[in-house]
Design an enzyme around this catalytic site. Structure first.
Site, mmCIF file in Angstrom:
data_model
loop_
_atom_site.group_PDB
_atom_site.id
_atom_site.type_symbol
_atom_site.label_atom_id
_atom_site.label_comp_id
_atom_site.label_asym_id
_atom_site.label_seq_id
_atom_site.Cartn_x
_atom_site.Cartn_y
_atom_site.Cartn_z
ATOM 1 N N GLY A 1 0.823 -1.224 0.000
ATOM 2 C CA GLY A 1 0.000 0.000 0.000
ATOM 3 C C GLY A 1 0.850 1.263 0.000
ATOM 4 N N GLU B 1 11.060 9.625 -28.438
ATOM 5 C CA GLU B 1 12.145 9.288 -29.387
ATOM 6 C C GLU B 1 11.902 7.940 -30.070
ATOM 7 O OE1 GLU B 1 16.072 10.590 -28.589
ATOM 8 O OE2 GLU B 1 15.408 11.991 -27.053
HETATM 9 C C1 FAD Z 1 6.760 13.906 -22.380
HETATM 10 C C2 FAD Z 1 7.041 13.908 -23.860
HETATM 11 C C3 FAD Z 1 8.129 14.622 -24.350
HETATM 12 C C4 FAD Z 1 8.375 14.686 -25.726
HETATM 13 N N1 FAD Z 1 9.412 15.456 -26.200
HETATM 14 C C5 FAD Z 1 9.549 15.650 -27.522
HETATM 15 C C6 FAD Z 1 10.514 16.570 -28.042
HETATM 16 O O1 FAD Z 1 11.278 17.189 -27.301
HETATM 17 N N2 FAD Z 1 10.555 16.792 -29.373
HETATM 18 C C7 FAD Z 1 9.728 16.128 -30.236
HETATM 19 O O2 FAD Z 1 9.815 16.368 -31.432
HETATM 20 N N3 FAD Z 1 8.819 15.215 -29.787
HETATM 21 C C8 FAD Z 1 8.701 14.973 -28.463
HETATM 22 N N4 FAD Z 1 7.764 14.080 -27.988
HETATM 23 C C9 FAD Z 1 6.902 13.401 -28.929
HETATM 24 C C10 FAD Z 1 7.161 11.912 -29.072
HETATM 25 O O3 FAD Z 1 8.374 11.677 -29.734
HETATM 26 C C11 FAD Z 1 5.941 11.326 -29.816
HETATM 27 O O4 FAD Z 1 4.845 11.408 -28.926
HETATM 28 C C12 FAD Z 1 6.176 9.910 -30.277
HETATM 29 O O5 FAD Z 1 7.121 9.870 -31.313
HETATM 30 C C13 FAD Z 1 4.858 9.249 -30.781
HETATM 31 O O6 FAD Z 1 4.182 10.074 -31.672
HETATM 32 P P1 FAD Z 1 2.608 10.365 -31.444
HETATM 33 O O7 FAD Z 1 2.449 10.824 -30.066
HETATM 34 O O8 FAD Z 1 2.132 11.248 -32.551
HETATM 35 O O9 FAD Z 1 1.923 8.945 -31.573
HETATM 36 P P2 FAD Z 1 1.488 8.211 -32.937
HETATM 37 O O10 FAD Z 1 2.615 8.244 -33.890
HETATM 38 O O11 FAD Z 1 0.185 8.738 -33.376
HETATM 39 O O12 FAD Z 1 1.304 6.725 -32.425
HETATM 40 C C14 FAD Z 1 0.126 6.251 -31.778
HETATM 41 C C15 FAD Z 1 0.254 4.740 -31.629
HETATM 42 O O13 FAD Z 1 0.356 4.131 -32.919
HETATM 43 C C16 FAD Z 1 1.533 3.353 -32.986
HETATM 44 N N5 FAD Z 1 2.123 3.419 -34.324
HETATM 45 C C17 FAD Z 1 2.313 4.528 -35.094
HETATM 46 N N6 FAD Z 1 2.881 4.175 -36.265
HETATM 47 C C18 FAD Z 1 3.063 2.834 -36.235
HETATM 48 C C19 FAD Z 1 3.565 1.868 -37.144
HETATM 49 N N7 FAD Z 1 4.052 2.220 -38.326
HETATM 50 N N8 FAD Z 1 3.546 0.564 -36.775
HETATM 51 C C20 FAD Z 1 3.073 0.182 -35.556
HETATM 52 N N9 FAD Z 1 2.571 1.037 -34.664
HETATM 53 C C21 FAD Z 1 2.564 2.348 -34.994
HETATM 54 C C22 FAD Z 1 2.479 3.989 -31.963
HETATM 55 O O14 FAD Z 1 3.519 3.108 -31.585
HETATM 56 C C23 FAD Z 1 1.518 4.330 -30.859
HETATM 57 O O15 FAD Z 1 1.264 3.195 -30.095
HETATM 58 C C24 FAD Z 1 7.529 13.973 -26.621
HETATM 59 C C25 FAD Z 1 6.469 13.213 -26.115
HETATM 60 C C26 FAD Z 1 6.210 13.175 -24.770
HETATM 61 C C27 FAD Z 1 5.040 12.372 -24.269
#
Ligand code: FAD
Length: 387
Positions: A344, A367
Protein backbone atom coordinates in the site's frame (compact mmCIF):
# COMPACT_ATOMS: atom_id res chain seq x y z
CA UNK A 1 28.24 -2.62 -7.97
CA UNK A 2 27.60 -3.77 -11.52
CA UNK A 3 30.52 -5.64 -13.12
CA UNK A 4 30.21 -3.21 -16.04
CA UNK A 5 31.36 -0.38 -13.79
CA UNK A 6 34.79 -2.03 -13.69
CA UNK A 7 35.39 -1.32 -17.38
CA UNK A 8 35.02 2.43 -17.12
CA UNK A 9 37.81 4.87 -17.85
CA UNK A 10 38.89 7.27 -15.14
CA UNK A 11 37.05 10.11 -16.87
CA UNK A 12 33.84 8.12 -17.24
CA UNK A 13 33.94 7.08 -13.58
CA UNK A 14 34.57 10.69 -12.53
CA UNK A 15 31.58 11.96 -14.53
CA UNK A 16 29.38 9.20 -13.12
CA UNK A 17 30.48 10.00 -9.57
CA UNK A 18 29.96 13.74 -10.07
CA UNK A 19 26.44 13.12 -11.38
CA UNK A 20 25.73 10.62 -8.60
CA UNK A 21 26.85 12.98 -5.86
CA UNK A 22 24.84 15.98 -7.00
CA UNK A 23 21.82 13.83 -7.84
CA UNK A 24 21.69 12.22 -4.42
CA UNK A 25 22.60 15.29 -2.40
CA UNK A 26 20.59 17.95 -4.22
CA UNK A 27 18.18 16.59 -6.85
CA UNK A 28 16.68 13.75 -4.80
CA UNK A 29 15.33 15.96 -2.00
CA UNK A 30 13.60 18.24 -4.53
CA UNK A 31 12.13 15.52 -6.78
CA UNK A 32 8.91 14.74 -4.90
CA UNK A 33 7.77 18.37 -4.67
CA UNK A 34 8.78 19.14 -8.27
CA UNK A 35 6.64 16.23 -9.47
CA UNK A 36 3.70 17.25 -7.30
CA UNK A 37 3.74 20.87 -8.45
CA UNK A 38 4.97 20.29 -12.00
CA UNK A 39 7.75 22.80 -11.42
CA UNK A 40 10.61 22.95 -13.91
CA UNK A 41 13.90 22.04 -12.15
CA UNK A 42 15.66 25.37 -12.81
CA UNK A 43 17.97 24.95 -9.84
CA UNK A 44 19.02 21.46 -11.01
CA UNK A 45 19.74 22.76 -14.50
CA UNK A 46 21.88 25.54 -13.06
CA UNK A 47 23.80 23.00 -10.99
CA UNK A 48 24.32 20.68 -13.99
CA UNK A 49 25.68 23.67 -15.92
CA UNK A 50 28.06 24.52 -13.09
CA UNK A 51 29.39 20.94 -13.03
CA UNK A 52 29.82 20.72 -16.82
CA UNK A 53 27.10 18.09 -17.17
CA UNK A 54 25.29 19.96 -19.96
CA UNK A 55 28.11 19.37 -22.44
CA UNK A 56 29.42 15.86 -21.67
CA UNK A 57 29.68 14.48 -25.25
CA UNK A 58 30.39 17.90 -26.80
CA UNK A 59 33.93 18.12 -28.26
CA UNK A 60 36.31 20.19 -26.17
CA UNK A 61 36.94 22.65 -29.00
CA UNK A 62 33.29 23.70 -28.64
CA UNK A 63 33.42 24.00 -24.88
CA UNK A 64 32.29 20.53 -23.84
CA UNK A 65 33.97 17.73 -21.90
CA UNK A 66 34.54 15.65 -25.05
CA UNK A 67 33.85 12.62 -22.89
CA UNK A 68 31.65 10.65 -25.29
CA UNK A 69 28.23 9.12 -25.24
CA UNK A 70 28.92 6.44 -22.60
CA UNK A 71 29.88 9.10 -20.06
CA UNK A 72 26.69 10.95 -21.00
CA UNK A 73 24.66 7.74 -20.50
CA UNK A 74 26.28 7.21 -17.09
CA UNK A 75 25.31 10.71 -15.97
CA UNK A 76 21.79 10.21 -17.32
CA UNK A 77 21.48 6.97 -15.37
CA UNK A 78 22.56 8.56 -12.10
CA UNK A 79 20.28 11.58 -12.45
CA UNK A 80 17.31 9.50 -13.62
CA UNK A 81 17.69 7.24 -10.59
CA UNK A 82 16.54 10.15 -8.40
CA UNK A 83 14.74 12.63 -10.68
CA UNK A 84 13.70 11.45 -14.14
CA UNK A 85 12.30 14.88 -15.07
CA UNK A 86 15.76 16.42 -14.64
CA UNK A 87 17.30 13.59 -16.66
CA UNK A 88 14.76 14.10 -19.47
CA UNK A 89 15.64 17.81 -19.49
CA UNK A 90 19.31 16.86 -19.83
CA UNK A 91 18.57 14.31 -22.58
CA UNK A 92 16.54 16.74 -24.69
CA UNK A 93 19.14 19.47 -24.23
CA UNK A 94 22.08 17.25 -25.16
CA UNK A 95 20.92 14.64 -27.68
CA UNK A 96 18.27 16.71 -29.42
CA UNK A 97 19.15 20.36 -28.80
CA UNK A 98 22.96 20.29 -29.07
CA UNK A 99 24.28 17.23 -30.93
CA UNK A 100 22.51 17.95 -34.26
CA UNK A 101 24.40 21.26 -34.47
CA UNK A 102 27.69 19.43 -33.88
CA UNK A 103 26.82 16.63 -36.30
CA UNK A 104 25.25 18.64 -39.12
CA UNK A 105 25.86 22.35 -38.48
CA UNK A 106 28.26 24.72 -40.23
CA UNK A 107 31.43 25.82 -38.46
CA UNK A 108 29.81 29.21 -37.90
CA UNK A 109 26.73 27.64 -36.28
CA UNK A 110 28.89 25.44 -34.08
CA UNK A 111 30.96 28.42 -32.88
CA UNK A 112 27.85 30.54 -32.35
CA UNK A 113 25.68 28.10 -30.42
CA UNK A 114 27.51 25.05 -29.10
CA UNK A 115 29.79 26.67 -26.47
CA UNK A 116 26.76 28.47 -25.00
CA UNK A 117 24.73 25.25 -24.97
CA UNK A 118 27.57 23.21 -23.46
CA UNK A 119 28.07 25.79 -20.71
CA UNK A 120 24.36 25.89 -19.98
CA UNK A 121 24.16 29.58 -20.82
CA UNK A 122 21.23 28.55 -22.97
CA UNK A 123 19.14 25.38 -22.99
CA UNK A 124 18.48 23.47 -26.23
CA UNK A 125 15.32 21.85 -27.55
CA UNK A 126 14.09 20.08 -30.65
CA UNK A 127 10.68 20.29 -32.30
CA UNK A 128 9.95 17.43 -34.64
CA UNK A 129 6.57 16.10 -33.52
CA UNK A 130 3.40 17.79 -34.78
CA UNK A 131 -0.24 17.27 -33.86
CA UNK A 132 -0.66 15.17 -37.03
CA UNK A 133 2.87 13.77 -37.35
CA UNK A 134 4.55 11.81 -34.54
CA UNK A 135 5.84 8.35 -35.44
CA UNK A 136 5.11 9.37 -39.01
CA UNK A 137 7.37 12.41 -38.72
CA UNK A 138 7.77 12.46 -42.50
CA UNK A 139 4.22 13.81 -42.53
CA UNK A 140 5.46 17.20 -41.27
CA UNK A 141 3.02 19.98 -42.14
CA UNK A 142 5.14 22.89 -40.93
CA UNK A 143 6.40 24.70 -44.01
CA UNK A 144 9.39 26.92 -44.78
CA UNK A 145 9.18 28.90 -48.05
CA UNK A 146 12.06 30.79 -49.52
CA UNK A 147 11.73 34.57 -49.35
CA UNK A 148 14.60 36.85 -50.31
CA UNK A 149 17.78 35.63 -48.66
CA UNK A 150 16.02 33.45 -46.12
CA UNK A 151 12.86 31.49 -45.30
CA UNK A 152 9.46 32.09 -43.79
CA UNK A 153 8.28 29.35 -41.45
CA UNK A 154 4.59 28.63 -40.72
CA UNK A 155 3.15 25.75 -38.72
CA UNK A 156 3.06 24.15 -35.29
CA UNK A 157 4.84 21.56 -33.17
CA UNK A 158 3.73 19.73 -30.06
CA UNK A 159 5.23 17.92 -27.06
CA UNK A 160 8.46 19.90 -27.33
CA UNK A 161 10.68 19.28 -24.27
CA UNK A 162 12.48 22.29 -22.72
CA UNK A 163 11.15 24.79 -25.28
CA UNK A 164 9.75 27.36 -22.78
CA UNK A 165 13.22 27.66 -21.27
CA UNK A 166 15.31 27.10 -24.40
CA UNK A 167 17.49 29.66 -26.15
CA UNK A 168 17.48 27.57 -29.34
CA UNK A 169 14.98 25.14 -30.81
CA UNK A 170 15.81 23.03 -33.84
CA UNK A 171 12.66 22.56 -35.89
CA UNK A 172 11.83 20.62 -39.01
CA UNK A 173 9.79 22.07 -41.86
CA UNK A 174 8.85 21.06 -45.36
CA UNK A 175 10.90 23.09 -47.87
CA UNK A 176 9.98 21.20 -51.03
CA UNK A 177 6.21 20.83 -51.23
CA UNK A 178 6.45 18.73 -54.40
CA UNK A 179 8.61 16.07 -52.70
CA UNK A 180 6.83 12.91 -51.61
CA UNK A 181 6.79 11.36 -48.11
CA UNK A 182 9.76 12.11 -45.93
CA UNK A 183 11.65 13.96 -48.68
CA UNK A 184 11.86 17.74 -48.91
CA UNK A 185 12.13 18.37 -45.16
CA UNK A 186 14.77 20.74 -43.75
CA UNK A 187 15.94 21.59 -40.24
CA UNK A 188 16.37 25.13 -38.90
CA UNK A 189 17.85 26.57 -35.73
CA UNK A 190 15.29 29.01 -34.30
CA UNK A 191 16.20 31.43 -31.55
CA UNK A 192 13.95 32.38 -28.68
CA UNK A 193 12.14 35.62 -29.38
CA UNK A 194 12.17 35.47 -33.19
CA UNK A 195 9.01 37.40 -34.21
CA UNK A 196 6.15 34.99 -34.92
CA UNK A 197 7.73 32.13 -32.92
CA UNK A 198 5.63 31.54 -29.82
CA UNK A 199 5.57 28.93 -27.11
CA UNK A 200 2.08 27.72 -26.32
CA UNK A 201 0.41 25.73 -23.62
CA UNK A 202 2.49 23.78 -21.11
CA UNK A 203 1.18 20.22 -20.98
CA UNK A 204 -0.02 18.63 -17.74
CA UNK A 205 1.30 15.08 -17.82
CA UNK A 206 1.09 11.59 -16.27
CA UNK A 207 4.80 11.54 -15.47
CA UNK A 208 7.97 13.54 -16.06
CA UNK A 209 5.83 16.23 -14.54
CA UNK A 210 8.65 18.62 -13.71
CA UNK A 211 10.00 18.54 -17.25
CA UNK A 212 8.77 21.18 -19.66
CA UNK A 213 6.54 19.94 -22.51
CA UNK A 214 4.97 22.59 -24.74
CA UNK A 215 3.35 23.39 -28.03
CA UNK A 216 5.08 25.73 -30.48
CA UNK A 217 3.57 28.02 -33.12
CA UNK A 218 5.28 29.59 -36.11
CA UNK A 219 3.42 32.41 -37.81
CA UNK A 220 5.41 33.97 -40.63
CA UNK A 221 8.70 33.51 -38.77
CA UNK A 222 11.44 35.11 -40.87
CA UNK A 223 14.46 32.83 -40.63
CA UNK A 224 17.78 33.95 -42.14
CA UNK A 225 19.40 31.44 -44.52
CA UNK A 226 22.27 31.05 -42.03
CA UNK A 227 19.86 29.27 -39.65
CA UNK A 228 19.35 26.35 -42.04
CA UNK A 229 20.97 23.30 -40.40
CA UNK A 230 23.08 21.41 -42.93
CA UNK A 231 21.67 21.13 -46.42
CA UNK A 232 18.20 22.01 -47.62
CA UNK A 233 15.84 19.02 -47.89
CA UNK A 234 18.16 16.74 -45.85
CA UNK A 235 16.31 17.23 -42.56
CA UNK A 236 14.68 13.80 -42.45
CA UNK A 237 18.01 12.06 -42.74
CA UNK A 238 19.40 14.32 -39.96
CA UNK A 239 16.66 13.61 -37.48
CA UNK A 240 16.79 9.87 -38.11
CA UNK A 241 20.49 10.00 -37.18
CA UNK A 242 19.76 12.26 -34.21
CA UNK A 243 17.15 9.84 -32.89
CA UNK A 244 19.50 6.84 -33.29
CA UNK A 245 21.88 8.47 -30.88
CA UNK A 246 19.14 9.97 -28.70
CA UNK A 247 17.83 6.48 -28.03
CA UNK A 248 20.97 5.68 -26.06
CA UNK A 249 20.04 8.61 -23.80
CA UNK A 250 16.41 7.51 -23.40
CA UNK A 251 17.61 3.94 -22.74
CA UNK A 252 19.89 5.30 -20.01
CA UNK A 253 16.95 7.30 -18.64
CA UNK A 254 14.89 4.10 -18.40
CA UNK A 255 17.83 2.26 -16.85
CA UNK A 256 18.27 4.95 -14.21
CA UNK A 257 14.57 4.92 -13.32
CA UNK A 258 14.69 1.12 -12.97
CA UNK A 259 17.85 1.23 -10.83
CA UNK A 260 16.30 3.88 -8.59
CA UNK A 261 13.12 1.83 -8.12
CA UNK A 262 15.17 -1.30 -7.43
CA UNK A 263 17.22 0.52 -4.77
CA UNK A 264 14.10 1.79 -3.03
CA UNK A 265 12.38 -1.61 -3.14
CA UNK A 266 15.47 -3.41 -1.81
CA UNK A 267 15.92 -1.01 1.10
CA UNK A 268 12.22 -1.26 1.95
CA UNK A 269 12.13 -5.07 1.74
CA UNK A 270 15.00 -5.33 4.23
CA UNK A 271 13.33 -3.22 6.89
CA UNK A 272 9.61 -3.97 6.45
CA UNK A 273 8.52 -6.84 8.66
CA UNK A 274 5.59 -9.20 8.06
CA UNK A 275 4.89 -12.45 9.86
CA UNK A 276 7.78 -11.79 12.19
CA UNK A 277 10.59 -11.27 9.68
CA UNK A 278 11.73 -8.84 7.02
CA UNK A 279 9.73 -9.31 3.80
CA UNK A 280 13.07 -9.69 1.93
CA UNK A 281 13.21 -13.16 3.53
CA UNK A 282 9.95 -14.15 1.88
CA UNK A 283 10.80 -16.05 -1.27
CA UNK A 284 8.08 -14.37 -3.33
CA UNK A 285 9.58 -10.95 -2.55
CA UNK A 286 13.19 -12.11 -3.03
CA UNK A 287 12.22 -13.52 -6.42
CA UNK A 288 10.75 -10.19 -7.46
CA UNK A 289 14.00 -8.50 -6.45
CA UNK A 290 15.98 -11.08 -8.46
CA UNK A 291 13.86 -10.45 -11.57
CA UNK A 292 14.35 -6.70 -11.13
CA UNK A 293 18.12 -7.12 -10.90
CA UNK A 294 18.16 -9.18 -14.09
CA UNK A 295 16.14 -6.51 -15.94
CA UNK A 296 18.40 -3.72 -14.70
CA UNK A 297 21.65 -5.52 -15.50
CA UNK A 298 20.47 -6.62 -18.95
CA UNK A 299 19.40 -3.03 -19.73
CA UNK A 300 22.78 -1.76 -18.59
CA UNK A 301 24.65 -4.19 -20.85
CA UNK A 302 22.57 -3.23 -23.89
CA UNK A 303 22.83 0.52 -23.35
CA UNK A 304 26.58 0.51 -22.63
CA UNK A 305 27.15 -1.74 -25.65
CA UNK A 306 25.28 0.66 -27.97
CA UNK A 307 27.23 3.61 -26.50
CA UNK A 308 30.56 1.82 -26.94
CA UNK A 309 29.78 0.95 -30.56
CA UNK A 310 29.00 4.60 -31.26
CA UNK A 311 32.23 5.72 -29.62
CA UNK A 312 34.20 3.24 -31.72
CA UNK A 313 32.62 4.70 -34.87
CA UNK A 314 30.86 1.42 -35.65
CA UNK A 315 27.19 1.02 -36.68
CA UNK A 316 25.05 1.30 -33.57
CA UNK A 317 21.49 2.19 -34.67
CA UNK A 318 20.16 -1.35 -34.26
CA UNK A 319 21.78 -1.73 -30.84
CA UNK A 320 20.46 1.67 -29.73
CA UNK A 321 16.94 0.58 -30.67
CA UNK A 322 17.34 -2.78 -28.93
CA UNK A 323 18.68 -1.07 -25.80
CA UNK A 324 15.96 1.59 -25.76
CA UNK A 325 13.18 -0.94 -26.33
CA UNK A 326 14.42 -3.39 -23.72
CA UNK A 327 15.32 -0.81 -21.07
CA UNK A 328 11.98 1.02 -21.45
CA UNK A 329 9.91 -2.12 -21.09
CA UNK A 330 12.18 -3.38 -18.31
CA UNK A 331 11.68 -0.08 -16.45
CA UNK A 332 7.91 -0.63 -16.57
CA UNK A 333 8.30 -4.15 -15.16
CA UNK A 334 10.76 -3.05 -12.48
CA UNK A 335 8.77 -0.03 -11.30
CA UNK A 336 5.59 -2.13 -11.23
CA UNK A 337 7.32 -4.69 -9.00
CA UNK A 338 8.74 -1.90 -6.80
CA UNK A 339 5.20 -0.72 -6.06
CA UNK A 340 4.16 -4.31 -5.36
CA UNK A 341 7.02 -4.81 -2.88
CA UNK A 342 6.07 -1.64 -1.02
CA UNK A 343 2.42 -2.78 -0.92
CA UNK A 344 0.00 0.00 0.00
CA UNK A 345 2.88 2.36 0.72
CA UNK A 346 4.09 1.87 -2.84
CA UNK A 347 0.80 3.34 -4.02
CA UNK A 348 1.39 6.49 -1.97
CA UNK A 349 3.12 9.51 -3.45
CA UNK A 350 5.35 9.99 -0.42
CA UNK A 351 7.16 6.67 -1.01
CA UNK A 352 8.13 7.80 -4.52
CA UNK A 353 8.05 4.51 -6.43
CA UNK A 354 4.67 5.43 -7.92
CA UNK A 355 6.45 8.44 -9.52
CA UNK A 356 9.09 6.12 -10.99
CA UNK A 357 6.30 4.03 -12.51
CA UNK A 358 4.61 7.09 -14.07
CA UNK A 359 7.94 8.49 -15.29
CA UNK A 360 9.02 5.18 -16.84
CA UNK A 361 6.07 5.17 -19.23
CA UNK A 362 7.50 8.08 -21.22
CA UNK A 363 10.49 5.92 -22.21
CA UNK A 364 8.17 3.63 -24.19
CA UNK A 365 6.89 6.65 -26.15
CA UNK A 366 9.52 9.39 -26.61
CA UNK A 367 12.14 9.29 -29.39
CA UNK A 368 10.27 6.50 -31.11
CA UNK A 369 7.63 4.32 -29.49
CA UNK A 370 8.29 0.67 -28.66
CA UNK A 371 6.34 -0.28 -31.79
CA UNK A 372 8.66 1.87 -33.90
CA UNK A 373 11.75 0.31 -32.24
CA UNK A 374 10.44 -3.13 -33.18
CA UNK A 375 10.04 -1.96 -36.78
CA UNK A 376 13.63 -0.65 -36.80
CA UNK A 377 15.02 -3.88 -35.29
CA UNK A 378 12.99 -6.13 -37.62
CA UNK A 379 14.02 -4.04 -40.63
CA UNK A 380 17.71 -4.27 -39.67
CA UNK A 381 17.33 -8.01 -39.29
CA UNK A 382 15.04 -8.89 -42.19
CA UNK A 383 15.74 -6.08 -44.63
CA UNK A 384 13.16 -3.54 -45.81
CA UNK A 385 10.94 -6.06 -47.61
CA UNK A 386 11.15 -8.70 -44.88
CA UNK A 387 12.04 -11.38 -47.42
C1 FAD B 1 6.76 13.91 -22.38
C2 FAD B 1 7.04 13.91 -23.86
C3 FAD B 1 8.13 14.62 -24.35
C4 FAD B 1 8.37 14.69 -25.73
N1 FAD B 1 9.41 15.46 -26.20
C5 FAD B 1 9.55 15.65 -27.52
C6 FAD B 1 10.51 16.57 -28.04
O1 FAD B 1 11.28 17.19 -27.30
N2 FAD B 1 10.56 16.79 -29.37
C7 FAD B 1 9.73 16.13 -30.24
O2 FAD B 1 9.81 16.37 -31.43
N3 FAD B 1 8.82 15.22 -29.79
C8 FAD B 1 8.70 14.97 -28.46
N4 FAD B 1 7.76 14.08 -27.99
C9 FAD B 1 6.90 13.40 -28.93
C10 FAD B 1 7.16 11.91 -29.07
O3 FAD B 1 8.37 11.68 -29.73
C11 FAD B 1 5.94 11.33 -29.82
O4 FAD B 1 4.84 11.41 -28.93
C12 FAD B 1 6.18 9.91 -30.28
O5 FAD B 1 7.12 9.87 -31.31
C13 FAD B 1 4.86 9.25 -30.78
O6 FAD B 1 4.18 10.07 -31.67
P1 FAD B 1 2.61 10.37 -31.44
O7 FAD B 1 2.45 10.82 -30.07
O8 FAD B 1 2.13 11.25 -32.55
O9 FAD B 1 1.92 8.94 -31.57
P2 FAD B 1 1.49 8.21 -32.94
O10 FAD B 1 2.61 8.24 -33.89
O11 FAD B 1 0.18 8.74 -33.38
O12 FAD B 1 1.30 6.72 -32.42
C14 FAD B 1 0.13 6.25 -31.78
C15 FAD B 1 0.25 4.74 -31.63
O13 FAD B 1 0.36 4.13 -32.92
C16 FAD B 1 1.53 3.35 -32.99
N5 FAD B 1 2.12 3.42 -34.32
C17 FAD B 1 2.31 4.53 -35.09
N6 FAD B 1 2.88 4.17 -36.26
C18 FAD B 1 3.06 2.83 -36.24
C19 FAD B 1 3.56 1.87 -37.14
N7 FAD B 1 4.05 2.22 -38.33
N8 FAD B 1 3.55 0.56 -36.78
C20 FAD B 1 3.07 0.18 -35.56
N9 FAD B 1 2.57 1.04 -34.66
C21 FAD B 1 2.56 2.35 -34.99
C22 FAD B 1 2.48 3.99 -31.96
O14 FAD B 1 3.52 3.11 -31.58
C23 FAD B 1 1.52 4.33 -30.86
O15 FAD B 1 1.26 3.19 -30.09
C24 FAD B 1 7.53 13.97 -26.62
C25 FAD B 1 6.47 13.21 -26.11
C26 FAD B 1 6.21 13.17 -24.77
C27 FAD B 1 5.04 12.37 -24.27
Amino acid sequence: MSSLALDLTEEQALIRDTAREVARAEFAPRALKADETGTFPTENVRKMAELGLLGIPVPQEYGGAGAGVLAFALAMEEIASVCASTALTLAAHTSLGTMPIIDFGSEEQKRKYVPRLAAGEILGSYGLTEPGAGSDAGGTQTKARREGEGYVVDGAKCFCTNASYAGTTIVTAKTDLTAQGSRGISAFILEKGMPGFTVGKKEDKLGMRASDTVQLRFEGVKVPAGQLLGKENEGFHYFMKTLDSGRIGIGALALGIAQGALDKATAYAKQRKAFGKPISQLQAVANMIADMVVDVEASRHLIYQAARLKEEGRPYGREASIGKLFASEAAMRVTDKAIQILGGYGYMQEYEVERYYRDAKLCEIGEGTSEIQRIVIARETLGRTGS
